[in-house]
Design a protein around this motif. Structure first.
Motif, PDB file in Angstrom:
ATOM      1  N   SER A  36       0.813  -1.219   0.000  1.00 29.11           N
ATOM      2  CA  SER A  36       0.000   0.000   0.000  1.00 29.11           C
ATOM      3  C   SER A  36       0.845   1.266   0.000  1.00 29.11           C
ATOM      4  O   SER A  36       0.546   2.234   0.720  1.00 29.11           O
ATOM      5  N   GLY A  37       1.889   1.268  -0.809  1.00 29.76           N
ATOM      6  CA  GLY A  37       2.712   2.460  -0.946  1.00 29.76           C
ATOM      7  C   GLY A  37       3.720   2.672   0.162  1.00 29.76           C
ATOM      8  O   GLY A  37       4.455   3.660   0.144  1.00 29.76           O
ATOM      9  N   HIS A  38       3.763   1.784   1.130  1.00 22.36           N
ATOM     10  CA  HIS A  38       4.703   1.887   2.246  1.00 22.36           C
ATOM     11  C   HIS A  38       5.709   0.735   2.203  1.00 22.36           C
ATOM     12  O   HIS A  38       5.380  -0.368   1.773  1.00 22.36           O
ATOM     13  N   LYS A  86       7.706   5.795   3.756  1.00 21.90           N
ATOM     14  CA  LYS A  86       6.969   6.100   2.530  1.00 21.90           C
ATOM     15  C   LYS A  86       7.786   7.090   1.703  1.00 21.90           C
ATOM     16  O   LYS A  86       8.263   8.094   2.233  1.00 21.90           O
TER      17      LYS A  86
END
Length: 262
Positions: free
Chosen positions: A118-120, A171
């Motif tokens: 999730s983008g992390h 992130k």
């Protein structure tokens, strides 16, 4: 162009160069000891382990050009406050100043992991420190074991064979056309402590006999005190690490540390 106009132009150019650079200072050259690692390759654990070890060893005196962080070894914290009440062994308020910790540059990373979701990015490290030495000024008031204390002095402590897991969530962010890692969370979990030795001065107004007896009591029951203080100490440690790592990772471009961010 007059000499005055030329001088003004040069000064103006220098001024705007400084202003633009000051918007977000960063490490302009990748050090030789930093090798970019993959965050998406589960077989790349050795690279991540070596990366963290090298950061603590080679930047133990501080990251070149980065202000407001200080050295990594010794690792300094200006002040800490601890309040903990766990009857019947502990009910204290403690203020620590000029806390200095020695030994982090000798950290060994026994294992490391990475995960992208999730983008992390989430990284985890199993850290071993064979010996840690701490020194600070303290003020203590309250009840410890069978003692009622109200004192101030110097605290010295040694910790043998400390092992803990460190989890870090990051992130990617864009700053001045460069990608940096924004560290959003850090969590530690101590897995092993072989021994803690502690010595506090001036516990009873200079009465050395009572002071020695109290320190002996603390050292004989260090495990009890550690178990009681562990939650608040871990939370404090996490907060300090998050502050330091956030500043370092927003100063060092991600492409120096990790592959895929050119």
């Amino acid at each position: 162009m007059t000499a005055f106009a030329l001088r003004f132009l040069l000064l103006s150019s220098s001024f705007w160069f400084v202003v633009l650079k000051a918007q977000h200072p960063y490490l302009e050259e990748r050090p030789d000891f930093v090798k970019p690692c993959s965050l998406k390759d589960s077989e790349n654990n050795a690279c991540l382990s070596e990366l963290i070890e090298n950061i603590f060893q080679h930047w133990q005196n501080g990251v070149p050009g980065l202000r407001g962080v200080g050295t990594l070894d010794p690792f300094r914290v200006g002040k800490l406050r601890i309040a903990q009440r766990v009857p019947p062994n502990l009910d204290v308020q403690v203020a620590l100043r000029n806390l200095t910790t020695y030994g982090l540059s000798q950290a060994k990373i026994l294992n490391s992991t990475s995960l992208f979701k999730s983008g992390h990015y989430a990284t985890g490290f199993h850290v071993q420190l064979s010996k840690i030495t701490l020194k600070c000024n303290y003020k203590l008031r309250g009840h410890v074991l069978v003692l009622n204390l109200n004192s101030a002095g110097v605290l010295n402590s040694e910790i043998d064979n400390l092992e803990f897991y460190l989890g870090m969530k990051m992130k990617p962010i864009q700053l001045q056309d460069l990608t940096f890692m924004n560290v959003t969370a850090i969590k530690t979990d101590v897995k092993r402590v072989d021994k803690v030795r502690i010595n506090l001065t001036n516990l009873f107004g200079g009465n050395r006999e009572l002071e020695d007896s109290a320190n002996q009591l603390f050292n004989e029951n260090w495990r009890v005190l550690y178990d009681v203080l562990r939650p608040v100490l871990t939370q404090t440690f996490d907060t300090v690490l998050l502050d330091r790592f956030s500043k370092i990772f927003q100063y060092v471009p991600a492409k120096y540390l990790y592959q895929g961010f050119d």
